[in-house]
Design a protein around this motif. Sequence first.
Motif, PDB file in Angstrom:
ATOM      1  N   UNK A   1      60.382 -21.414   1.396  1.00 39.68           N
ATOM      2  CA  UNK A   1      59.064 -21.808   1.910  1.00 39.68           C
ATOM      3  C   UNK A   1      58.158 -20.572   1.872  1.00 39.68           C
ATOM      4  N   UNK A   2      56.861 -20.793   1.703  1.00 39.63           N
ATOM      5  CA  UNK A   2      55.919 -19.669   1.662  1.00 39.63           C
ATOM      6  C   UNK A   2      55.712 -19.107   3.063  1.00 39.63           C
TER       7      UNK A   2
ATOM      8  N   UNK B   1      53.369 -25.987  -8.137  1.00 35.53           N
ATOM      9  CA  UNK B   1      54.392 -25.015  -8.521  1.00 35.53           C
ATOM     10  C   UNK B   1      55.777 -25.653  -8.362  1.00 35.53           C
ATOM     11  N   UNK B   2      56.632 -25.496  -9.415  1.00 34.80           N
ATOM     12  CA  UNK B   2      57.949 -26.115  -9.382  1.00 34.80           C
ATOM     13  C   UNK B   2      58.889 -25.412  -8.415  1.00 34.80           C
ATOM     14  N   UNK B   3      58.789 -24.109  -8.345  1.00 30.97           N
ATOM     15  CA  UNK B   3      59.702 -23.362  -7.473  1.00 30.97           C
ATOM     16  C   UNK B   3      59.074 -22.040  -7.079  1.00 30.97           C
ATOM     17  N   UNK B   4      59.633 -21.455  -6.005  1.00 31.73           N
ATOM     18  CA  UNK B   4      59.108 -20.186  -5.482  1.00 31.73           C
ATOM     19  C   UNK B   4      59.947 -18.986  -5.900  1.00 31.73           C
TER      20      UNK B   4
ATOM     21  N   UNK C   1      51.398 -12.827  -4.630  1.00 28.99           N
ATOM     22  CA  UNK C   1      50.710 -12.285  -3.443  1.00 28.99           C
ATOM     23  C   UNK C   1      51.334 -12.689  -2.122  1.00 28.99           C
ATOM     24  N   UNK C   2      52.333 -13.532  -2.163  1.00 30.89           N
ATOM     25  CA  UNK C   2      52.848 -14.072  -0.901  1.00 30.89           C
ATOM     26  C   UNK C   2      54.364 -13.911  -0.813  1.00 30.89           C
ATOM     27  N   UNK C   3      54.818 -13.541   0.374  1.00 27.02           N
ATOM     28  CA  UNK C   3      56.267 -13.458   0.617  1.00 27.02           C
ATOM     29  C   UNK C   3      56.861 -14.862   0.684  1.00 27.02           C
TER      30      UNK C   3
END
Length: 470
Positions: free
Chosen positions: A90-91, A1-4, A34-36
């Motif tokens: 960051x995840x 993934x390139x970016x969040x 699904x993730x903050x």
Amino acid sequence: MDRLVKVDVKEVEILFMEGQKTTTNFTLTNLMHTMSVAVCLSTKNSSFFSFNNQFSIIPPLSSSTYTLFSQPSDQPPLTNPPDAITVKTTMLPLGKAHHDDLRRLFSKPGPHVFKDATLPISFTGPHVIQHLISSNTQMTDMDIWCNKAISGCFGDQLTVLLKSAVVSGKVGLVRTLIDHRGDVNDKDDKGRSLVSLAVEAGHVDVVNALISAGCEIDNTVDHVLHYAAAKNRVDLMDVLFRGYKNMDLIDSIDFNGRTPIHISAIHGHTESIKFCLSLGADPEVLDVNKCTPLHLAALGGHLSAVECLLEVSNYTKYALNGQGKTAFALAVENDRSNVYDPLHLGDALHRSARIGDVNGIKSCISEGANMNGKDQNGWTPLHRAAFKGKTECVRALISYGGDINGVDNNGYTPLHRAVEAGHVEAALVLIGHGAKANVKCLKGIGMGVALKSDCSKNHCCYRGSFVQPL
């Protein structure tokens, strides 16, 4: 993934207002389903910029708006390259974390921390442009900053800034402000154009830019050539004359009825006087007080200007102003003794030499007359006395330093003139004081010219030599 996360802008613009705290907003959207995502915001200049929420958490597919604050300052912190907001992410699997935990998480670089975006910060508003205008240093990328700052300007602000840029001589900013619809034909409180302001400030590049942009002038209030003449700026005068060639600038008059050549004479600017003359200016034109340029040059004691004007007009030396005074009279009234000779004493000295007035010669010289001043034919007083055969005047002039071997416009020396007129005694006095009998004039005639003497052999003997008859 390139970016969040995704950012809603490519650049953050913040309105700068001198001495005030300002803010701007931008939005980040979590791209994770699904993730903050944890977010960390930073700038290089942390003492000037701050955020409402430097560390935060964005739930899945949610958005969060952030506020950038700027601290009060007298000037914007313009840098090259410009400061920027760095967005690190960051995840966050658990979706929760304390502030200190987030700080520790982003303090340890590694593959878990993403640098999602870098948002350049640009300053907008008239205060930024005014800072660029008033800056004493030639800042790099000034035009780029100006282009960005313009987006925060409204109404007549661009025109006000344009006027300020014209006076400051920032030609790049002038062009940028004109391109963004600053009114190039705005007038000051006296009704004068921007060109007048640029000329008064002496900025020839700005004058060129304004003329190219179609700035119009009004001869009745825009005395632009007068302003340039007062500064002796022939370069400005040339640009104005070429730019407004359909307007009669050279003969335009100000509120005192003075033309640009009058103004040049007042300040003693010989270069400007010559430029005006080259464009056909009248050296005998009168102002409201019936003063010629020569009157004004004499009043100021500007010798080179006086001499320049006398070269193109002999009449003005005797012209009377509204008070019935000549240029010489004004010079005397104002103790401008350095211009007495070309205005009067030179004439008086030549007259005394012509009529044989030795006392007159002594008086003129004592008052400051130029011993070797020349008339329109290049004759000195010694030429005049020699030609008229005034022997005592010849002796007096020689004793005061008269140039015995000086030549007139035709290359003749005083001895040539004495011989030409047949005045033996005057010629002998000249020779006796060192005049060169073998000097040739410009026409190639030497001293083999005949003397009209009473000598029976029609020649003049002197110490064993003689001047050959024709």
